[in-house]
Design a protein around this motif. Structure first.
Motif, mmCIF file in Angstrom:
data_model
loop_
_atom_site.group_PDB
_atom_site.id
_atom_site.type_symbol
_atom_site.label_atom_id
_atom_site.label_comp_id
_atom_site.label_asym_id
_atom_site.label_seq_id
_atom_site.Cartn_x
_atom_site.Cartn_y
_atom_site.Cartn_z
ATOM 1 N N ARG A 141 0.873 -1.109 -0.033
ATOM 2 C CA ARG A 141 0.023 -0.082 -0.070
ATOM 3 C C ARG A 141 1.052 1.283 0.060
ATOM 4 N NH1 ARG A 141 -5.296 1.849 1.621
ATOM 5 N NH2 ARG A 141 -5.768 -0.476 1.954
ATOM 6 N N GLY A 142 1.964 1.256 0.799
ATOM 7 C CA GLY A 142 2.833 2.671 0.906
ATOM 8 C C GLY A 142 3.349 2.669 -0.463
ATOM 9 N N THR A 143 3.833 1.461 -0.943
ATOM 10 C CA THR A 143 4.430 1.926 -2.245
ATOM 11 C C THR A 143 3.573 2.263 -3.315
ATOM 12 O OG1 THR A 143 6.072 -0.150 -1.708
ATOM 13 C CG2 THR A 143 5.993 0.616 -3.950
ATOM 14 N N SER A 144 2.604 1.837 -3.535
ATOM 15 C CA SER A 144 1.360 2.581 -4.364
ATOM 16 C C SER A 144 1.122 3.897 -4.068
ATOM 17 C CB SER A 144 0.088 1.639 -4.114
ATOM 18 O OG SER A 144 -0.498 2.032 -2.987
ATOM 19 N N GLN A 145 1.010 4.431 -2.878
ATOM 20 C CA GLN A 145 0.814 5.681 -2.562
ATOM 21 C C GLN A 145 1.965 6.674 -2.961
ATOM 22 O OE1 GLN A 145 -2.105 6.803 -0.859
ATOM 23 N NE2 GLN A 145 -2.300 4.936 -1.980
ATOM 24 N N SER A 146 3.335 6.197 -2.896
ATOM 25 C CA SER A 146 4.407 6.733 -3.221
ATOM 26 C C SER A 146 4.381 6.803 -4.736
ATOM 27 C CB SER A 146 5.714 6.207 -2.750
ATOM 28 O OG SER A 146 6.128 6.209 -1.599
ATOM 29 N N THR A 147 4.026 5.989 -5.510
ATOM 30 C CA THR A 147 3.811 6.019 -6.737
ATOM 31 C C THR A 147 2.969 6.900 -7.402
ATOM 32 O OG1 THR A 147 4.612 3.600 -6.785
ATOM 33 C CG2 THR A 147 3.757 4.304 -9.114
ATOM 34 N N PHE A 148 1.835 6.842 -6.896
ATOM 35 C CA PHE A 148 0.983 7.942 -7.281
ATOM 36 C C PHE A 148 1.493 9.174 -6.988
ATOM 37 C CE2 PHE A 148 -2.472 11.054 -5.928
ATOM 38 C CZ PHE A 148 -3.105 10.924 -7.296
ATOM 39 N N MET A 149 1.994 9.706 -5.808
ATOM 40 C CA MET A 149 2.591 10.883 -5.691
ATOM 41 C C MET A 149 3.537 11.069 -6.549
ATOM 42 S SD MET A 149 5.397 12.594 -4.383
ATOM 43 C CE MET A 149 6.462 11.401 -3.608
ATOM 44 N N LEU A 150 4.452 10.271 -6.988
ATOM 45 C CA LEU A 150 5.407 10.774 -7.924
ATOM 46 C C LEU A 150 4.813 11.050 -9.316
ATOM 47 C CD1 LEU A 150 8.222 7.782 -7.060
ATOM 48 C CD2 LEU A 150 8.373 10.325 -6.869
ATOM 49 N N GLY A 151 3.804 10.163 -9.667
ATOM 50 C CA GLY A 151 3.128 10.406 -11.002
ATOM 51 C C GLY A 151 2.460 11.918 -11.193
ATOM 52 N N TRP A 152 1.792 12.237 -9.729
ATOM 53 C CA TRP A 152 1.257 13.767 -9.835
ATOM 54 C C TRP A 152 2.168 14.448 -9.848
ATOM 55 C CZ3 TRP A 152 -4.096 14.480 -9.650
ATOM 56 C CH2 TRP A 152 -4.356 15.676 -9.194
ATOM 57 N N GLU A 153 3.124 14.498 -8.824
ATOM 58 C CA GLU A 153 3.908 15.612 -8.717
ATOM 59 C C GLU A 153 5.236 16.058 -9.744
ATOM 60 O OE1 GLU A 153 3.577 17.985 -6.629
ATOM 61 O OE2 GLU A 153 2.229 17.081 -4.919
ATOM 62 N N SER A 154 5.752 14.941 -10.305
ATOM 63 C CA SER A 154 6.510 15.060 -11.380
ATOM 64 C C SER A 154 6.000 15.349 -12.608
ATOM 65 C CB SER A 154 7.347 13.622 -11.561
ATOM 66 O OG SER A 154 6.370 12.477 -11.983
ATOM 67 N N GLY A 155 4.613 14.850 -12.665
ATOM 68 C CA GLY A 155 3.878 15.363 -14.030
ATOM 69 C C GLY A 155 3.761 16.907 -14.133
ATOM 70 N N LEU A 156 3.424 17.374 -13.192
ATOM 71 C CA LEU A 156 3.159 18.940 -12.709
ATOM 72 C C LEU A 156 4.337 19.725 -12.725
ATOM 73 C CD1 LEU A 156 0.753 19.117 -9.613
ATOM 74 C CD2 LEU A 156 0.035 19.326 -11.940
ATOM 75 N N ALA A 157 5.469 19.228 -12.258
ATOM 76 C CA ALA A 157 6.659 19.828 -12.407
ATOM 77 C C ALA A 157 7.116 19.758 -13.928
ATOM 78 C CB ALA A 157 7.901 19.154 -11.588
ATOM 79 N N LEU A 158 7.212 18.693 -14.386
ATOM 80 C CA LEU A 158 7.727 18.525 -16.003
ATOM 81 C C LEU A 158 6.630 19.549 -16.693
ATOM 82 C CD1 LEU A 158 8.298 14.920 -16.432
ATOM 83 C CD2 LEU A 158 9.963 16.553 -16.513
ATOM 84 N N GLY A 159 5.503 19.584 -16.492
ATOM 85 C CA GLY A 159 4.553 20.588 -17.370
ATOM 86 C C GLY A 159 5.028 21.865 -17.260
ATOM 87 N N VAL A 160 5.060 22.221 -16.081
ATOM 88 C CA VAL A 160 5.750 23.784 -15.727
ATOM 89 C C VAL A 160 6.883 23.974 -16.654
ATOM 90 C CG1 VAL A 160 6.113 25.500 -14.090
ATOM 91 C CG2 VAL A 160 4.430 23.989 -13.640
ATOM 92 N N GLY A 161 7.864 23.080 -16.549
ATOM 93 C CA GLY A 161 9.143 23.177 -17.197
ATOM 94 C C GLY A 161 8.859 23.484 -18.689
ATOM 95 N N LEU A 162 7.897 22.146 -19.206
ATOM 96 C CA LEU A 162 7.836 22.559 -20.769
ATOM 97 C C LEU A 162 7.214 23.706 -21.024
ATOM 98 C CD1 LEU A 162 6.801 18.786 -21.258
ATOM 99 C CD2 LEU A 162 8.794 19.911 -22.229
ATOM 100 N N GLY A 163 6.294 24.397 -20.179
ATOM 101 C CA GLY A 163 5.530 25.303 -20.600
ATOM 102 C C GLY A 163 6.451 26.580 -20.607
#
Length: 402
Positions: free
Chosen positions: A340-362
């Motif tokens: 369960r903990g691993t799944s939560q970290s994976t979701f967090m990484l997908g959410w936060e890294s996607g936002l950061a990459l999107g801001v950088g690309l913008g």
């Protein structure tokens, strides 16, 4: 049956869980507050190019992944609440560096390393918080509801953080009119934001220290490097699908918008909570993600036609809130026992890294062509929708474990 549900709800929302959830909100706000304000400071006070700003904002995503392989070792061999505390304190300390006027802190490489370190501190703090501390504060039968509720506090920060940062700059400019060069004024105004981010970090630390976590004897044979509590490799298709959704949202956050636009996103988030409670309660499983992505696509189409429409930000918040919650539950249901903990970290990484990459690309790719950026964002959301309908949903139904 209703009495039993009420009892579970009361037990979950106890003092410790409230403190953890508010700490999650403040930690996330400390970081999201910098999304609209840090680029302004770098361009106006440090005179960085938009390409340099894009790289620096995007490198935050890389930092999120750096400490992940050590997460399991740290929480098994050290007091897990103190691991969180030290990460947040280091994140808060990093907020002080712009205030010191260091002579080398005006170089893109140095600021990029600073942003990379912020990503690492925030990423490890979030992993410890979501994969361990929040789970430790509730009973086993409450953990899915606890993960769902606590993540919503972090999601609200996506609206409250940027709005607070922009309002703070506007308020500082109104109360203390500065007759300085543009760069000096931007520097002073950003320092106020950095200070409030530091305060958010310190309050989050205090809240966690108010909670008693029982001492656990360190386990033997724990590996220094491990994917445990870091990344769920079996959930990579879900992770990729989530990235295709959050990157376009990050691209939108690179646009210069007024503070009230982020406030309207909050309205969409609140509508998403109501929709999950009353609209999708007994709906077909696929309908939530499909509906959410259609709402996000509709908002982008409206933005392409007119950026003045007041409908876009509530639609974005509504769609993102629905999709984010459903993907979080998908990750939980995909995980096996003790994952369960691993799944939560994976979701967090997908959410936060996607936002950061999107801001950088913008900033890096679309600074002078917002229409093209919106078209690319819409294409990515439609690609995410096609991937989910054609592949991801059936793949999830086949591989889920709960």
């Amino acid at each position: 049956m209703n009495t039993q549900n009420t009892t579970v709800h009361i037990r979950l929302w106890h003092r410790e869980f409230w403190l953890m959830s508010i700490a999650n909100l403040l930690l996330s706000m400390a970081v999201t507050m910098l999304i609209p304000t840090l680029p302004l400071w770098m361009m106006q006070a440090l005179h960085f190019s938009r390409e340099e700003v894009g790289l620096i904002m995007g490198v935050f995503a890389v930092g999120l992944f750096l400490p992940g392989v050590f997460c399991s070792y740290l929480v098994q061999q050290r007091r897990r609440n103190l691991v969180f505390v030290w990460c947040v304190l280091l994140l808060g300390l990093s907020m002080v560096l712009p205030m010191l006027s260091l002579p080398f802190f005006n170089r893109p490489l140095v600021v990029g390393m600073w942003r990379l370190a912020q990503g690492a501190f925030f990423g490890l703090a979030q992993m410890v918080l979501t994969s361990t501390l929040i789970i430790d504060t509730c009973e086993s039968h409450q953990r899915t509801e606890a993960n769902h509720s606590a993540t919503w506090f972090g999601r609200f920060a996506l609206s409250l953080g940027p709005m607070a940062g922009l309002l703070l700059i506007a308020l500082s400019r109104a109360l203390c009119p500065l007759h300085l060069e543009n760069g000096c004024e931007s520097n002073l105004l950003f320092l106020n934001v950095a200070f409030i981010s530091l305060v958010c970090c310190l309050v989050a630390v205090i809240l966690v220290l108010m909670i008693h976590f029982p001492f656990r004897v360190p386990e033997d044979g724990v590996r220094l490097i491990s994917l445990d509590r870091f990344f769920l490799t079996s959930g990579f298709p879900l992770f990729l699908n989530l990235i295709l959704i959050t990157v376009p949202i990050g691209m939108l956050m690179s646009m210069r918008v007024p503070a009230n636009s982020y406030g309207m996103v909050m309205i969409g988030f609140l509508l998403a909570l109501l929709a999950q409670r009353f609209v999708f309660r007994n709906a077909e499983l696929k309908s939530e993600v499909v509906t959410g992505l259609i709402l996000i696509s509709t908002a982008l189409i409206i933005l392409l036609a007119s950026r003045l429409s007041p409908l876009t930000t509530p639609l974005l918040g509504l769609g993102l809130g629905i999709v984010g919650t459903r993907f979080l539950l998908f990750f939980i249901k995909l995980s096996r026992h003790c994952q369960r903990g691993t799944s939560q970290s994976t979701f967090m990484l997908g959410w936060e890294s996607g936002l950061a990459l999107g801001v950088g690309l913008g900033y890096y790719c679309f600074a002078d062509n917002v229409q093209l950026m919106l078209s690319i964002a819409l294409s990515l959301v439609l690609l995410a929708l096609a991937m989910y309908v054609v592949f991801t949903h059936q793949w999830f139904v086949t591989h889920k474990n709960r």
